[in-house]
Design an enzyme around this catalytic site. Structure first.
Site, PDB file in Angstrom:
ATOM      1  N   PHE A 191     -48.228  -3.419  12.344  1.00 35.16           N
ATOM      2  CA  PHE A 191     -46.788  -3.172  12.357  1.00 35.16           C
ATOM      3  C   PHE A 191     -46.356  -2.222  13.464  1.00 35.16           C
ATOM      4  CE2 PHE A 191     -44.484  -5.410   9.025  1.00 35.16           C
ATOM      5  CZ  PHE A 191     -45.558  -6.142   8.532  1.00 35.16           C
ATOM      6  N   CYS A 250     -36.617  -9.985   3.353  1.00 27.78           N
ATOM      7  CA  CYS A 250     -36.955  -8.766   2.600  1.00 27.78           C
ATOM      8  C   CYS A 250     -36.543  -7.461   3.274  1.00 27.78           C
ATOM      9  CB  CYS A 250     -38.451  -8.739   2.310  1.00 27.78           C
ATOM     10  SG  CYS A 250     -38.924  -9.976   1.121  1.00 27.78           S
ATOM     11  N   GLY A 281     -36.522  -9.023  10.833  1.00 24.75           N
ATOM     12  CA  GLY A 281     -35.593  -9.915  10.144  1.00 24.75           C
ATOM     13  C   GLY A 281     -36.235 -10.380   8.855  1.00 24.75           C
ATOM     14  N   GLU A 321     -44.034  -7.711  -5.938  1.00 23.14           N
ATOM     15  CA  GLU A 321     -44.825  -8.639  -5.129  1.00 23.14           C
ATOM     16  C   GLU A 321     -44.789  -8.199  -3.666  1.00 23.14           C
ATOM     17  OE1 GLU A 321     -46.779 -11.386  -5.998  1.00 23.14           O
ATOM     18  OE2 GLU A 321     -47.236 -10.869  -3.921  1.00 23.14           O
ATOM     19  N   LYS A 348     -32.729  -6.711   3.624  1.00 23.13           N
ATOM     20  CA  LYS A 348     -32.096  -6.627   2.300  1.00 23.13           C
ATOM     21  C   LYS A 348     -32.593  -5.391   1.535  1.00 23.13           C
ATOM     22  CE  LYS A 348     -33.970  -9.429  -0.930  1.00 23.13           C
ATOM     23  NZ  LYS A 348     -34.476  -8.752  -2.110  1.00 23.13           N
TER      24      LYS A 348
END
Ligand code: UDX
EC number: 1.1.1.22
Length: 441
Positions: free
Chosen positions: A249, A260, A257, A151, A263
């Site tokens: 971006f 996603c 932060g 996803e 991690k």
């Protein structure tokens, strides 16, 4: 067509509600009873624009239901979507305990052949492990195929991203099963990419790592701008106009932060260890991000010497606007450091103050609005670019602060305007005005 969705976090809930919206019969399962109660009453436990309305509509028309009864969720389901969290373990790897729980629940309650679709972000190879685990539990006459379907939705625009996805990735080792899942997505009318399972699993990590790389890269260029007297706004625009690079971006700031990027970049780094590969760029991306998150604090510390007893206002707490999510939010790290310094801190966020108070309790003052947070402050930190914060009138800082000093982590204001207003203004990748600071090297 009956779909069971396991996990009602951002991904599971948005997926379940959107599948119901296009006409499928969806049951969402979660182990958290209170969450299921809330959802069954048509209330959305997460802050996601447009979701609650769609949730209510589909509850009312009977296409959507919620349960914490595994048996009920599994009964007669044709497709199982797994969207449980895979949080970070202490060593950086992905914690698969919720995934294992969901697989056991499904395996023990399966009553017909089914297709299991894994949406959770999982280490490459996990789909194969899931298949083996299921085989060991389910009755021998049943057949379950496992498909990877990562996803890519963003928090705060989950519905939009689902209906306008750039691509839908479906990884299956069995072509026919892959096509069956692709058919399920046909009503969305979005480009579908069918791959093998391992490639689909890696696409998710690679996409997030690439986006994180773009952010860390532009943050490094921003730092260079400060040393070299250039302006990151112009530099980012100038490179982003090249279609091969693209303008998205490239907003320099205080580091990425959220639930996603931090991690998933660490989980991918951990994965590379398993094949003894040194992914040098990825290691740097993580390191640069961690340093970037400290830059504003470092600049303030340099300027004030000690922040002990200083009145500091933090505007914006969520990791990005339009969400109340504070996971890995740069503001949380800043607040922890300011507390270590014994600063006197007031905070304001349009949505996330409640969550922050669960972490810091009475050690902070939770203001009702930006004015109340700023009043009497010695310094203001801008940490999230909520529209009401980026549009906040510069003149009010002059009016409300003792001697206005702004540390702007999101480059909300025009440098020349801040200079003309006589405000000490420190931002990212641009010259500081009415004050002098330097970066942490
Ligand atoms: C991200 C991915 O975009 C999405 O595809 C994936 O499924 C989940 O992770 P999300 O975490 O919701 O989504 O937020 P996103 O909008 O991507 O922003 C992530 C972080 O990067 C935020 O902290 C944001 O402030 C930061 N960011 C983003 C920048 O610092 N600069 C930018 O130019 C863009």
């Amino acid at each position: 067509m009956k779909i069971a969705v396991f996990g009602t976090g951002y991904v599971g809930l948005v997926t379940g509600v959107c599948f119901a919206e296009i006409g499928y019969n969806v049951t969402c399962f979660d182990i958290e009873e209170t969450k299921i109660d809330t959802l069954s009453q048509g209330k959305c436990p997460i802050f996601e624009p447009g979701l609650e309305e769609m949730l209510r509509r589909n509850l009312a028309n009977g296409r959507l239901s919620f349960t914490n009864d595994g048996k009920a969720a599994c009964r007669n389901a044709d497709y199982f979507f797994i969207a449980v969290g895979t949080p970070e373990k202490e060593d950086g790897s992905a914690n698969l305990e919720y995934l294992e729980g969901a697989i056991a629940e499904i395996g023990n309650n399966l009553n017909k052949d089914a297709i299991l679709v894994i949406k959770s972000t999982v280490p490459v190879g996990t789909n194969e492990l899931v298949k083996d685990k299921l085989k060991a539990i389910i009755p021998r006459e049943l057949r379950v195929c496992v498909v990877s379907n990562p996803e890519f939705l963003r928090e705060g625009s989950g519905i939009l991203d689902t209906f306008h996805a750039d691509r839908i990735v479906i990884g299956a080792d069995d072509q026919e099963t892959g096509r069956a899942v692709a058919r399920l997505y046909e009503p969305f009318d979005r480009p579908i990419l069918q791959t093998d399972v391992r490639s689909a699993e890696l696409i998710k990590y690679a996409a997030n790592a690439f986006l994180a790389t773009k952010i860390s890269f532009i943050n490094e260029i921003a730092n260079l701008c400060e040393y070299m007297g250039a302006d990151i706004g112009d530099v980012a625009k100038g490179i982003g106009m090249d279609h091969r690079i693209g303008s998205q971006f490239l907003n320099a700031g205080i580091g990425y932060g959220g639930s996603c990027f931090p991690k998933d970049t660490k989980a991918l780094e951990k994965l590379t260890e398993s094949c003894n590969y040194d992914f040098k760029i990825l290691r740097s991306v993580i390191e640069v991000n961690s340093r970037q998150k400290q830059q504003l604090f470092y600049k303030a510390k340099e300027l004030f010497g000690s922040l002990h007893g200083k009145r500091v206002a933090v505007l914006g707490l969520a990791f990005k606007p339009h969400t109340d999510d504070i996971r890995e939010a740069p503001a949380m790290e800043l607040i922890a450091r300011l507390l270590d310094e014994q600063a006197d801190i007031s905070v304001y966020d349009p949505a996330a103050s409640g969550k922050v108070s669960q972490v810091f309790g009475s050690r902070l003052y939770y203001a009702e609005n930006a004015d109340a947070a700023i009043k009497g402050a010695d310094a203001v930190f801008i940490m999230t670019e909520w529209p009401e914060i980026t549009e906040y009138d510069l003149a009010r800082y002059r009016l409300l602060m003792r001697q206005p000093i702004i540390f702007d982590g999101r480059n909300c204001y025009d440098v020349a305007e801040a200079e003309a207003a006589g405000i000490a203004y420190v931002s990212v990748g641009r010259k500081a005005v009415n004050v002098q600071v330097s970066l942490k090297r």
